[in-house]
Design an enzyme around this catalytic site. Structure first.
Site, PDB file in Angstrom:
ATOM      1  N   THR A 125     -11.104  44.466  -0.359  1.00 48.66           N
ATOM      2  CA  THR A 125     -11.149  44.278   1.093  1.00 48.66           C
ATOM      3  C   THR A 125     -11.759  42.939   1.422  1.00 48.66           C
ATOM      4  OG1 THR A 125     -12.008  45.047   3.231  1.00 48.66           O
ATOM      5  CG2 THR A 125     -13.376  45.525   1.293  1.00 48.66           C
ATOM      6  N   ILE A 126     -11.217  42.311   2.453  1.00 51.37           N
ATOM      7  CA  ILE A 126     -11.850  41.051   2.887  1.00 51.37           C
ATOM      8  C   ILE A 126     -13.200  41.346   3.526  1.00 51.37           C
ATOM      9  CG2 ILE A 126      -9.633  39.869   3.283  1.00 51.37           C
ATOM     10  CD1 ILE A 126     -10.261  40.174   6.342  1.00 51.37           C
ATOM     11  N   ASP A 127     -13.425  42.618   3.941  1.00 49.80           N
ATOM     12  CA  ASP A 127     -14.654  42.956   4.669  1.00 49.80           C
ATOM     13  C   ASP A 127     -15.897  42.970   3.793  1.00 49.80           C
ATOM     14  OD1 ASP A 127     -12.905  45.553   6.564  1.00 49.80           O
ATOM     15  OD2 ASP A 127     -12.835  43.362   6.673  1.00 49.80           O
ATOM     16  N   GLY A 170     -13.784  41.850   9.766  1.00 52.08           N
ATOM     17  CA  GLY A 170     -14.889  42.470   9.053  1.00 52.08           C
ATOM     18  C   GLY A 170     -15.113  43.898   9.446  1.00 52.08           C
ATOM     19  N   ARG A 171     -14.356  44.335  10.468  1.00 51.00           N
ATOM     20  CA  ARG A 171     -14.462  45.698  11.020  1.00 51.00           C
ATOM     21  C   ARG A 171     -15.926  45.986  11.383  1.00 51.00           C
ATOM     22  NH1 ARG A 171     -10.776  49.719   8.131  1.00 51.00           N
ATOM     23  NH2 ARG A 171      -9.136  49.102   9.556  1.00 51.00           N
ATOM     24  N   ARG A 266     -14.464  28.101  25.041  1.00 53.07           N
ATOM     25  CA  ARG A 266     -13.163  28.520  24.521  1.00 53.07           C
ATOM     26  C   ARG A 266     -13.387  29.480  23.363  1.00 53.07           C
ATOM     27  NH1 ARG A 266     -12.172  26.034  28.449  1.00 53.07           N
ATOM     28  NH2 ARG A 266     -10.504  24.502  28.841  1.00 53.07           N
ATOM     29  N   HIS A 272      -5.505  37.713  11.332  1.00 52.18           N
ATOM     30  CA  HIS A 272      -4.906  37.934  10.016  1.00 52.18           C
ATOM     31  C   HIS A 272      -4.707  36.648   9.216  1.00 52.18           C
ATOM     32  CE1 HIS A 272      -4.258  41.754  11.996  1.00 52.18           C
ATOM     33  NE2 HIS A 272      -3.970  42.286  10.842  1.00 52.18           N
ATOM     34  N   ARG A 275      -6.511  36.820   6.075  1.00 51.77           N
ATOM     35  CA  ARG A 275      -5.986  37.652   4.982  1.00 51.77           C
ATOM     36  C   ARG A 275      -4.770  37.024   4.317  1.00 51.77           C
ATOM     37  NH1 ARG A 275      -5.813  43.434   7.760  1.00 51.77           N
ATOM     38  NH2 ARG A 275      -3.715  43.415   6.857  1.00 51.77           N
TER      39      ARG A 275
HETATM   40  O1  F6P Z   1     -10.109  46.046   6.547  1.00 55.59           O
HETATM   41  C1  F6P Z   1      -9.575  44.762   6.595  1.00 55.59           C
HETATM   42  C2  F6P Z   1      -9.201  44.403   7.999  1.00 55.59           C
HETATM   43  O2  F6P Z   1      -8.664  43.113   8.000  1.00 55.59           O
HETATM   44  C3  F6P Z   1     -10.368  44.469   8.974  1.00 55.59           C
HETATM   45  O3  F6P Z   1     -11.234  43.354   8.859  1.00 55.59           O
HETATM   46  C4  F6P Z   1      -9.623  44.530  10.280  1.00 55.59           C
HETATM   47  O4  F6P Z   1     -10.391  45.078  11.338  1.00 55.59           O
HETATM   48  C5  F6P Z   1      -8.456  45.454   9.924  1.00 55.59           C
HETATM   49  O5  F6P Z   1      -8.231  45.307   8.522  1.00 55.59           O
HETATM   50  C6  F6P Z   1      -7.180  45.127  10.661  1.00 55.59           C
HETATM   51  O6  F6P Z   1      -6.253  46.153  10.320  1.00 55.59           O
HETATM   52  P1  F6P Z   1      -4.676  45.923  10.562  1.00 55.59           P
HETATM   53  O7  F6P Z   1      -4.221  44.854   9.623  1.00 55.59           O
HETATM   54  O8  F6P Z   1      -4.099  47.268  10.235  1.00 55.59           O
HETATM   55  O9  F6P Z   1      -4.520  45.525  11.989  1.00 55.59           O
END
Ligand code: F6P
Length: 342
Positions: A125-127, A170-171, A266, A272, A275
């Protein structure tokens, strides 16, 4: 032994490096046979497979995303989900699974392991919020992307004497904000673990302008104001694991700051982009080692375990331990970032 591999949850750079290592070590060192399951847990639930051998993993080390596809399918929401998975594994001659994913994907793996399915987990996970491992692959790449964005946004903030608010993913854990905020020299870092006071934020913004420079704020998407108004969501509803869709705190902050301080503000949501693309060298190294050790665990029949980084060592921990409580930013680590606020 025939082994199924799946990648579930949010994609991230490094997934293909794990797949490559698991298959290469599995085939050449342990004589295992592999099959790819498509799109996370949807694959085993619906029997969706794709050929997976050394040939299919050549040239994917540096590719972002996952060649197997991913999803947020939760088979445990289907009352017959476990039975369907077991039936498909048996019908397809699959003896074991390697599940690569975050808390949700590995939470399902934990349940399946408890119910007798041979599963080995690889944390992703990136988190970086999985408690059983020091770092997860994907995180270093996301921090690098966010840090470069902060560096670039600083130039426009300084040129226009504006407040720049950078919203990162990062949720419910603030690791990306903390690491990129420190690396990028942010003047304020806001994380979910530390509810913020908007008056304090504005005072820091003013003090930064008084120094003759423009403030850069990094805010984690799950950050919340201390006034109890709660998280900022970009859509209603939840996914199959009950997660809300976070987003918008950055713009909410920018508007508040502009109204309260009179300074132009701003916001930028990195979303994404964090990611995407090729993994950093660190993530390629970590993902590769996790994959090698996962293949060893499968060959040894050490199921119900998750590979984990502890210091520089890859160790095996019980899946239940790896997917327990989230790993969150401690007050002590947040205090380090505070030194540079304002
Ligand atoms: O769990 C990784 C993550 O990128 C979180 O940081 C983010 O809140 C979530 O996934 C976004 O989910 P999705 O790609 O389903 O919108």
């Amino acid at each position: 032994m025939r082994v199924g591999v799946l990648t579930g949850g949010g994609d991230c750079p490094g997934l293909n490096a794990v797949i490559r290592a698991v298959v290469r070590a599995g085939v050449t060192t342990h004589g295992l046979d592999f099959v790819g399951y498509r799109d996370g847990w949807r694959g085993p639930l619906e029997g969706l497979t794709t050929p997976l051998g050394v040939e299919q993993t050549r040239g994917i080390l540096a590719r972002g995303g996952t060649v197997l596809g991913s999803s947020r399918t939760n088979p445990l929401k289907d009352e017959h989900g476990v039975a369907r998975i077991k039936e498909n594994l048996a019908a397809q001659g699959v003896d074991a699974l390697v599940a690569i994913g975050g808390e949700d994907t590995l939470g399902v793996a934990t349940r399946l392991a408890d119910l007798g399915v041979n599963v080995v987990g690889v944390p992703k996970t990136i988190d970086n919020d999985l408690s059983g491992t020091d770092f997860t692959f994907g995180f270093d790449t996301a921090v690098g992307i966010a840090t470069e964005a902060i560096d670039r946004l600083r130039t426009t903030a300084e040129s226009h004497h504006r407040v720049l608010v950078v919203e990162v993913m990062g949720r419910h854990a603030g690791w990306i904000a903390l690491h990129s905020g420190i690396a990028g020299g942010a003047n304020i870092v806001l994380v979910p673990e530390q509810p913020f006071d908007i008056d304090e934020v504005c005072a820091l913004v003013r003090s930064r302008f008084e120094s003759g420079h423009a403030p850069i704020l990094v805010v984690s998407e799950g950050a919340v104001p201390r006034d109890g108004s709660g998280m900022t969501l970009q859509a209603s509803g939840t996914d199959e694991f009950g997660h809300v869709r976070l987003g918008g705190i950055g713009e909410r902050l920018a508007q508040e700051i502009e109204q309260r301080t009179g300074e132009e503000a701003r916001s930028v949501v990195l979303g994404h982009v964090q990611r995407g693309g090729t993994p950093t060298a660190f993530d390629r190294w970590l993902a590769t080692r996790l994959g090698l050790h996962a293949a060893d665990a499968v060959a040894e029949g050490d199921f119900g375990t998750m590979m984990a980084l502890r210091g520089k060592d890859i160790v095996r921990v019980p899946l239940s331990e790896g997917t327990g409580a989230l790993k969150l930013v401690s007050p002590e680590e947040y205090a380090e970032a505070r030194v540079f606020f304002g």
